[in-house]
Design an enzyme around this catalytic site. Structure first.
Site, PDB file in Angstrom:
ATOM      1  CG  ASP A 231     -13.480  -6.783   0.493  1.00 29.24           C
ATOM      2  OD1 ASP A 231     -13.982  -7.041   1.604  1.00 29.24           O
ATOM      3  OD2 ASP A 231     -12.481  -7.371   0.041  1.00 29.24           O
ATOM      4  CD  GLU A 324      -6.297  -2.618  -0.053  1.00 29.63           C
ATOM      5  OE1 GLU A 324      -5.220  -3.243  -0.205  1.00 29.63           O
ATOM      6  OE2 GLU A 324      -7.245  -2.697  -0.828  1.00 29.63           O
ATOM      7  CD  GLU A 333      -1.997  -4.988  -6.571  1.00 24.84           C
ATOM      8  OE1 GLU A 333      -1.806  -3.796  -6.268  1.00 24.84           O
ATOM      9  OE2 GLU A 333      -3.063  -5.586  -6.356  1.00 24.84           O
ATOM     10  CG  HIS A 474     -11.079  -7.425  -3.215  1.00 22.00           C
ATOM     11  ND1 HIS A 474     -10.822  -6.922  -1.951  1.00 22.00           N
ATOM     12  CD2 HIS A 474     -10.050  -7.008  -3.993  1.00 22.00           C
ATOM     13  CE1 HIS A 474      -9.700  -6.230  -1.978  1.00 22.00           C
ATOM     14  NE2 HIS A 474      -9.206  -6.263  -3.209  1.00 22.00           N
TER      15      HIS A 474
HETATM   16  N1  SAH Z   1      -6.742   3.364  -1.072  1.00 22.85           N
HETATM   17  C1  SAH Z   1      -7.768   3.012  -2.024  1.00 22.85           C
HETATM   18  C2  SAH Z   1      -7.214   2.302  -3.256  1.00 22.85           C
HETATM   19  C3  SAH Z   1      -6.386   1.067  -2.984  1.00 22.85           C
HETATM   20  S1  SAH Z   1      -5.857   0.258  -4.456  1.00 22.85           S
HETATM   21  C4  SAH Z   1      -8.800   2.164  -1.345  1.00 22.85           C
HETATM   22  O1  SAH Z   1      -8.524   1.678  -0.262  1.00 22.85           O
HETATM   23  O2  SAH Z   1      -9.888   1.978  -1.886  1.00 22.85           O
HETATM   24  C5  SAH Z   1      -4.196   0.776  -4.609  1.00 22.85           C
HETATM   25  C6  SAH Z   1      -4.017   2.149  -5.278  1.00 22.85           C
HETATM   26  O3  SAH Z   1      -2.665   2.498  -5.132  1.00 22.85           O
HETATM   27  C7  SAH Z   1      -4.310   2.172  -6.760  1.00 22.85           C
HETATM   28  O4  SAH Z   1      -5.219   3.206  -7.058  1.00 22.85           O
HETATM   29  C8  SAH Z   1      -2.944   2.414  -7.420  1.00 22.85           C
HETATM   30  O5  SAH Z   1      -3.022   3.219  -8.579  1.00 22.85           O
HETATM   31  C9  SAH Z   1      -2.196   3.134  -6.309  1.00 22.85           C
HETATM   32  N2  SAH Z   1      -0.741   2.951  -6.319  1.00 22.85           N
HETATM   33  C10 SAH Z   1      -0.055   1.783  -6.311  1.00 22.85           C
HETATM   34  N3  SAH Z   1       1.264   1.999  -6.271  1.00 22.85           N
HETATM   35  C11 SAH Z   1       1.433   3.337  -6.252  1.00 22.85           C
HETATM   36  C12 SAH Z   1       2.582   4.181  -6.244  1.00 22.85           C
HETATM   37  N4  SAH Z   1       3.805   3.671  -6.228  1.00 22.85           N
HETATM   38  N5  SAH Z   1       2.397   5.522  -6.268  1.00 22.85           N
HETATM   39  C13 SAH Z   1       1.143   6.055  -6.308  1.00 22.85           C
HETATM   40  N6  SAH Z   1       0.021   5.300  -6.329  1.00 22.85           N
HETATM   41  C14 SAH Z   1       0.155   3.958  -6.296  1.00 22.85           C
END
Ligand code: SAH
Length: 525
Positions: A231, A324, A333, A474
């Protein structure tokens, strides 16, 4: 974190072995240990394979002029420090001079990544650093030419091993005590939980690990990360924000909440951050560890597996938090809860969260064809009347791409969040809005989307939108279908009210109530 567990697991069999062996004849015990040490050991600095750990030490001293025991002592390496040093040397294939030339500053193998063994069954990793020091201190020669160790030396080693066994037993007994305490605590939690579920207080921080397993499991699949990385609107906005605002990042300590593949952490490191701490609870972090290493950023980026709410960061405060976290309709979420947790616990005074500003907007949609396809469809499905399904499908908010020409009103912002200030309770809200209708037609749905801003202190501000009027992302758009179309006039101001709240039964999902004129409909997302 998980690797350190692996490392501990490697020690456990040793504990039970020692217990068994103790009951046996001392001489036989010593012989067996001797045999164990006969496994071939690959030299740390050249291709030679040596007959035992002591011989390897001797070889390193004689051929490569580095005495590992001196290095262990000089840097006061404990078990983990020693393991990390061995894996560091093996993974970097560095030569001996990189050990002898080390200053007193931070060691190059401080990253937890080096707990992961480079060689399988590496005999050097199965040897205690203390034991190595004892070996040398007791005069047990590491020199192959000196023949069999003396009886005194063997006795000394046996005593050292006994001492280790005793310490391990103590550690085990402490762990058993802790386990018992945890069990009592868990029983208390279950008994005190409200009927139905324990984590129904409405924030993700309060979710039990097993309740959140499916969420993090979903991020363990690679497809979702591929989709996010591909994306471009999303990923390039984060990249541009960091690369075009190096002043914001220079020499800063950055926390990446939910690092996934580590992409944002690597952008931050390249933008000039002094240190980046990347946290993710999902299994994807193991890939991130390899990715960071493959890009030679392991000295800058420290990866930690765990929920941000559960782990302890290696620093007290950070200057910047990047994440993100946005879900469908922005708040699905509820990952923003975790970012706010990180902000409230770790952000230094004057620090910043990015992205910082977000808008959530609604607009009216007139797309009769799509409406018929979703609603009238149920009147005749292969010759059967399924009209009862109409009432069932309407409350399910849809995630789909809305064509720009289906919009029949100007957008209305229903909520603006400033991630540096907003508090948890404001993530549930009610808002009155007014949609200025642009076409005289039938309104068939209301569409929701969000805009994101990297703004605070940025010389080069960056923004992106998930509106139907710009390149699709996305996140697509969120569609709230009306059960029956509503006639609207160009120029009319369609009054409405929206209520957005977390689903108490699952704080990661949302409940939305939409009022339009005199109609009211509940939706879930
Ligand atoms: N930063 C990456 C992934 C974003 S998706 C990018 O930009 O491509 C969000 C990610 O946050 C996921 O991998 C999920 O496992 C993680 N995540 C969500 N809540 C979390 C939490 N409370 N502690 C640790 N990781 C978390």
């Amino acid at each position: 974190m998980a690797e350190s567990t692996d490392a501990r697991e490697e020690e456990m069999p040793e504990l039970s072995d020692c217990e068994e062996e103790e009951e046996e004849d001392e001489g036989q015990w010593l012989e067996e240990e001797e045999e164990e040490e006969e496994a071939a050991v690959s030299c740390l600095f050249c291709d030679r394979s040596l007959s035992s750990v002591p011989v390897t030490l001797q070889h390193c001293t004689a051929e490569h002029h580095v005495n590992l025991v001196d290095v262990i002592r000089k840097h006061s390496l404990d078990d983990y420090g020693y393991i990390k040093m061995i894996n560091f040397i093996r993974s970097k294939k560095c030569d001996a001079s990189c050990l002898t030339g080390l200053s007193d500053g931070p060691l190059p193998w401080e990253s937890e990544d080096f707990l992961r063994p480079v060689l399988q069954d590496d005999p050097l990793l199965q040897t205690d650093p203390e034991e190595l020091c004892d070996l040398q201190g007791s005069g047990v020669s590491a020199c192959p030419s000196s023949g069999a160790p003396s009886h005194d030396a063997l006795l000394h080693r046996a005593r050292a091993a006994e001492e280790r066994a005793r310490q391990s037993e103590e550690a085990l007994s402490r762990a058993m005590d802790d386990l018992h305490k945890l069990k009592v605590l868990a029983q208390g939690l279950v008994l005190n939980a409200a009927p139905g579920r324990a984590g129904n207080q409405g924030t993700v921080a309060e979710l039990r690990e097993d309740e959140d397993e499916a969420y993090f499991g979903s991020y363990g699949h690679y497809g979702i990360h591929e989709e996010m990385l591909k994306d471009k609107v999303r990923t390039e906005s984060y990249r541009d924000f960091m690369y075009r605002n190096p002043d914001v990042f220079r020499d800063k300590v950055v926390l990446d909440v939910g690092c996934g593949t580590g992409i944002l952490s690597m952008f931050a490191a390249r933008a000039g951050a002094k240190k980046v701490i990347a946290v993710d609870q999902s299994e994807i972090i193991y890939q991130a560890m390899d990715i960071v290493r493959s890009n030679q950023l392991e000295d800058k980026i420290t990866l930690i597996k765990g929920r941000i709410e559960d782990i302890r960061l290696p620093v007290e405060k950070v200057d910047i938090i990047i994440s993100e976290w946005m879900g469908y309709f922005l708040l699905f979420e509820s990952m923003l809860d975790s970012v706010l947790y990180a902000r409230d616990h770790y952000l230094a005074d004057g620090g910043s969260v990015y992205p910082d500003l977000c808008n959530l907007s609604l607009a009216a949609v007139g797309d009769t064809e799509r409406h018929q396809n979703r609603i009238a469809f149920w009147d005749d499905v292969y010759g059967f009347n399924m009209a009862c399904m109409k009432k069932a499908v309407v409350p399910e908010a849809g995630v789909e791409v809305v064509k720009a020409d289906a919009l029949i009103s100007e957008p209305a912002v229903i909520q603006t969040l400033d991630c540096n200030r907003v508090c948890l309770s404001e993530l549930e809200f009610a808002s009155d809005f007014c949609l200025k209708i642009t076409n005289t037609t039938e309104c068939t749905a209301v569409v929701g989307y969000f805009d994101i801003f990297f703004d605070k202190g940025c010389g080069n501000k960056v923004t992106f939108s998930t509106s139907p009027q710009v390149t699709k992302t996305h996140w697509k758009q969120t569609v709230f279908l009306l059960e029956t179309p509503m006639s609207v006039q160009a120029g009319e101001e369609l009054q409405g009210k929206i209520n957005v709240r977390k689903n108490k039964k699952d704080p990661r999902s949302l409940l939305v109530t939409l009022e339009l004129r005199d109609r009211k409909q509940n939706y879930s997302l």
